[in-house]
Structure formats: C-alpha cells, structure tokens
Design a protein around this motif. Structure first.
Motif, PDB file in Angstrom:
ATOM      1  N   VAL A 138       0.860  -1.187   0.000  1.00 18.00           N
ATOM      2  CA  VAL A 138       0.000   0.000   0.000  1.00 18.00           C
ATOM      3  C   VAL A 138       0.897   1.237   0.000  1.00 18.00           C
ATOM      4  N   PRO A 139       0.403   2.376  -0.492  1.00 23.96           N
ATOM      5  CA  PRO A 139       1.224   3.587  -0.536  1.00 23.96           C
ATOM      6  C   PRO A 139       1.701   4.004   0.861  1.00 23.96           C
ATOM      7  N   SER A 140       2.945   4.397   0.947  1.00 30.17           N
ATOM      8  CA  SER A 140       3.502   4.867   2.214  1.00 30.17           C
ATOM      9  C   SER A 140       3.002   6.277   2.515  1.00 30.17           C
ATOM     10  N   ALA A 141       2.763   6.540   3.790  1.00 28.51           N
ATOM     11  CA  ALA A 141       2.330   7.875   4.197  1.00 28.51           C
ATOM     12  C   ALA A 141       3.454   8.877   3.995  1.00 28.51           C
ATOM     13  N   GLY A 142       3.089  10.087   3.672  1.00 30.91           N
ATOM     14  CA  GLY A 142       4.066  11.150   3.490  1.00 30.91           C
ATOM     15  C   GLY A 142       3.400  12.492   3.674  1.00 30.91           C
ATOM     16  N   SER A 143       4.187  13.520   3.839  1.00 33.76           N
ATOM     17  CA  SER A 143       3.652  14.867   3.997  1.00 33.76           C
ATOM     18  C   SER A 143       4.807  15.847   3.850  1.00 33.76           C
ATOM     19  N   GLY A 144       4.654  17.018   4.413  1.00 37.26           N
ATOM     20  CA  GLY A 144       5.705  18.019   4.367  1.00 37.26           C
ATOM     21  C   GLY A 144       5.609  18.913   5.585  1.00 37.26           C
ATOM     22  N   LEU A 145       6.756  19.409   6.027  1.00 37.88           N
ATOM     23  CA  LEU A 145       6.818  20.287   7.190  1.00 37.88           C
ATOM     24  C   LEU A 145       7.384  21.644   6.800  1.00 37.88           C
ATOM     25  N   LEU A 146       6.738  22.687   7.288  1.00 41.41           N
ATOM     26  CA  LEU A 146       7.235  24.054   7.145  1.00 41.41           C
ATOM     27  C   LEU A 146       7.744  24.530   8.496  1.00 41.41           C
ATOM     28  N   SER A 147       8.938  25.085   8.520  1.00 44.40           N
ATOM     29  CA  SER A 147       9.448  25.657   9.757  1.00 44.40           C
ATOM     30  C   SER A 147       8.756  26.993  10.016  1.00 44.40           C
ATOM     31  N   LEU A 148       8.266  27.169  11.242  1.00 46.89           N
ATOM     32  CA  LEU A 148       7.611  28.420  11.624  1.00 46.89           C
ATOM     33  C   LEU A 148       8.511  29.276  12.503  1.00 46.89           C
ATOM     34  N   ASN A 310       6.456  24.505  -0.895  1.00 44.66           N
ATOM     35  CA  ASN A 310       7.898  24.206  -0.806  1.00 44.66           C
ATOM     36  C   ASN A 310       8.297  23.761   0.608  1.00 44.66           C
ATOM     37  N   SER A 311       7.499  22.897   1.175  1.00 47.05           N
ATOM     38  CA  SER A 311       7.796  22.380   2.508  1.00 47.05           C
ATOM     39  C   SER A 311       8.885  21.319   2.433  1.00 47.05           C
ATOM     40  N   GLU A 312       9.350  20.900   3.601  1.00 51.40           N
ATOM     41  CA  GLU A 312      10.337  19.820   3.678  1.00 51.40           C
ATOM     42  C   GLU A 312       9.574  18.493   3.595  1.00 51.40           C
ATOM     43  N   LEU A 313       9.571  17.907   2.403  1.00 53.79           N
ATOM     44  CA  LEU A 313       8.778  16.707   2.169  1.00 53.79           C
ATOM     45  C   LEU A 313       9.417  15.485   2.825  1.00 53.79           C
ATOM     46  N   TYR A 314       8.578  14.561   3.269  1.00 52.77           N
ATOM     47  CA  TYR A 314       9.084  13.317   3.837  1.00 52.77           C
ATOM     48  C   TYR A 314       8.134  12.173   3.479  1.00 52.77           C
ATOM     49  N   THR A 315       8.694  10.976   3.398  1.00 51.85           N
ATOM     50  CA  THR A 315       7.914   9.768   3.152  1.00 51.85           C
ATOM     51  C   THR A 315       8.318   8.731   4.181  1.00 51.85           C
ATOM     52  N   LEU A 316       7.347   8.135   4.840  1.00 51.39           N
ATOM     53  CA  LEU A 316       7.619   7.126   5.856  1.00 51.39           C
ATOM     54  C   LEU A 316       7.784   5.746   5.217  1.00 51.39           C
ATOM     55  N   ILE A 317       8.136   4.760   6.038  1.00 52.74           N
ATOM     56  CA  ILE A 317       8.522   3.456   5.474  1.00 52.74           C
ATOM     57  C   ILE A 317       7.345   2.532   5.198  1.00 52.74           C
TER      58      ILE A 317
END
Length: 330
Positions: A138-148, A310-317
């Motif tokens: 199944v697709p791995s979860a992912g998102s992005g973080l913006l520094s505030l 343009n957030s810091e994108l990440y993908t989990l395992i």
C-alpha cells in the motif's frame, strides 16, 4: 533494555509536550476521537530505559475478538521523547518497536499492524523484517513540514513563485478572514459542505463524525481552529467562500481539511486561507506546520497545491504486519 507501561492522561500530556515534530495520529485527542466514533479501543504506552528515563510514547488502536484475542494497529508511532543523537533515531525506534510487540503479545493481540514513524526504509526496514514484520503493498504515508521559526518575509520568499503570485492576487481582494475554535456554529457549515464534497466527488476522506469529535477535544497543547473567508466583513459563515481547519498538537500544527466554492477558487481564497492558517499557527506558538498528507495517492490537484508551499517533504517506510501465533515468542 527498555520497559513498557500503560499510562493515563496526565502522564501522557507531560511527555507529549517534550516530543518534537509531533503528528496528530499519535495525539491523545485523536485516539479519544477514534474510540468515540468507531469500534476501536485505544491503549497508550510509555517506554522507559533501564534507568527509568522516558524514551518514547506509543498509541495503539485495538479491536478485541471474544475468546480469540484481537488485532492492534499503531499509526505513525512510536514518537520519541526529547532530543536524539544524529543517526540514532531508526535504531532506537526499532528497539522500542520490538519491546512494544512483546507488549502486544501480552495483550493477546495476535495481528499487529504498524505504520512506524520512521524515514529510512533501508535501515528501519531491515530491523522490522528481522522482527517478523512484512511490508504491505500500500502507498507509504508522506507529507511536508514548514518551519515556523523564521519570520513572515522569509516564509513568503520560500513559497513557489506561482503559489506566491496566486496568494498575492488573493490578498489584493481584501477578503475578510475570520477565526473560530472548537465546536463552534461555523463548524456545522463546514461539515455540511464537506459531506456534499465527499458525495459529489465520491471519496471517503475524513469521517464527519471524527471531525466533529476532534473539535470537541481539549488539552494544554491542543487547539482546533477553523478559518473562513467572506467578501463582506459582517457576512456569516453560511455565505463564506471557503473554510480551512488546522489543529495544533504539541509543537506542530496540521492542515486537516479545506473547502472552497467556485467563486472562492476564482478569487484564490484557498491560497489566502491556508497562508493565514500558517501565520496563525506561528502566532499560536507552533514551531512546525504539517501540510496534512502528500504521497502518491494524493489527488493531482491537491498535490500540486500543497507542493507549492515548498515544505520539507518526507515519506515514511509504510505499513507492516505480523501475525503472531500463540506458541510463538518475540
């Protein structure tokens, strides 16, 4: 060596505020809302080392089967408490997951499904495989973080050029942006519109009952916030052009859902609302803003919109599962 104990609200809140880049799925409030709106029961654990020092928090959802045991799921956990030395995250998480699986066996949870809060498939995946877990297709979860933690001008400059231009065009429209919290009257408007959107576009999304329950939750590091836009200052939410919900949990705020009508899209209301939500999160003390999910299954239009931040994108395992037979040890 690590040890596990089940904990209650005060202890959980005490340690949750010491975690960094928290995710909403491991918040106490999310677990409570799932328990209130589904058949799942929630269990929270604290993992400590042999010195009694706190290491991690883990929230499981479990479904019991009479006389047979049950199944358990941990989504985006465990989360580590405090600072971790560079390069040690996957190793510590793997050791914590192992002791949590032993706890699952004690609970007679024979099917364990995990979506660990781990980034490295190479290192983390090797550890999970050794534990008898198998990756699901199944697709791995992912998102992005913006520094505030940077100032507003820097945040604006960090946006994709086209996204920034759309935002500035929307800001020139002199829209009236209003803010409500928790189980407010405006929430009913949002839930109605979101239900209509789900039906019209035939997608499941987030159950409206879960959204309503999340709005009712409280806590020292929790805030459910709804932003909505109108053309007139004194107009009410029933004629708003768009709405956005963000939730603050610990040091992070997450973009939960948003809706914009046809006129609102023409006026770039979705850009203005999300930008104001980001600024509100910063003002409220959040250090990070999670764009609310972005992976290969995200609809193309939504993915394009979110990537513009343009957030810091990440993908989990990804998702992993193990079936434990009663005679097996971990």
């Amino acid at each position: 060596m690590y040890f596990v104990k089940q904990i209650e609200r005060l202890e959980w809140d005490h340690y949750f505020c010491q975690c960094h880049k928290t995710n909403i799925l491991q918040s106490w409030q999310y677990g409570s809302s799932k328990e209130q709106t589904s058949k799942w029961s929630v269990f929270r654990f604290l993992v400590v080392n042999d010195k009694g020092e706190p290491v991690a928090l883990a929230q499981f959802l479990a479904l019991g089967i009479p006389f047979l045991g049950g199944i358990a799921r941990m989504n985006r956990g465990p989360i580590l408490i405090g600072d971790v030395k560079e390069g040690q995250t996957e190793v510590i998480l793997s050791e914590v997951i192992l002791v949590l699986m032993k706890q699952c066996r004690k609970k007679l949870w024979w099917v364990i499904q995990l979506a660990p809060e781990m980034l490295s498939l190479n290192i983390g995946g090797q550890h999970l495989t050794k534990m008898g877990l198998r990756k699901l297709p199944v697709p791995s979860a992912g998102s992005g973080l913006l520094s505030l933690t940077i100032d507003e001008d820097q945040m604006m400059k960090g946006l994709n050029g086209k996204w920034r231009n759309c935002l500035r065009k929307g800001l020139r429209g002199n829209l009236s942006i209003k803010i409500s919290h928790g189980k407010c009257d405006e929430l009913n408007v949002l839930l109605t519109r979101y239900s209509q959107l789900q039906e019209a576009n035939d997608f499941s999304g987030i159950p409206v009952g879960l959204i309503s329950s999340l709005a009712n939750q409280v806590g020292p590091d929790w805030e459910f916030t709804l932003l909505w836009a109108t053309e007139e200052e004194d107009a009410d939410a029933s004629v708003c052009l768009g709405m956005v919900v963000i939730i603050r949990h610990g040091d992070t705020s997450t973009y939960l859902i948003g809706t914009t009508d046809k006129k609102g899209r023409a006026l770039n209301v979705n850009y203005v609302l999300l930008w104001n939500a980001i600024l509100y999160a910063k003002k409220s003390g959040s250090q990070w803003f999670d764009i609310g999910g972005l992976n290969e299954s995200t609809p193309k239009g939504i993915a394009h919109f979110k990537r513009g931040l343009n957030s810091e994108l990440y993908t989990l395992i990804g998702e992993w599962r193990r079936v434990i037979f009663p005679w097996q040890l971990i």
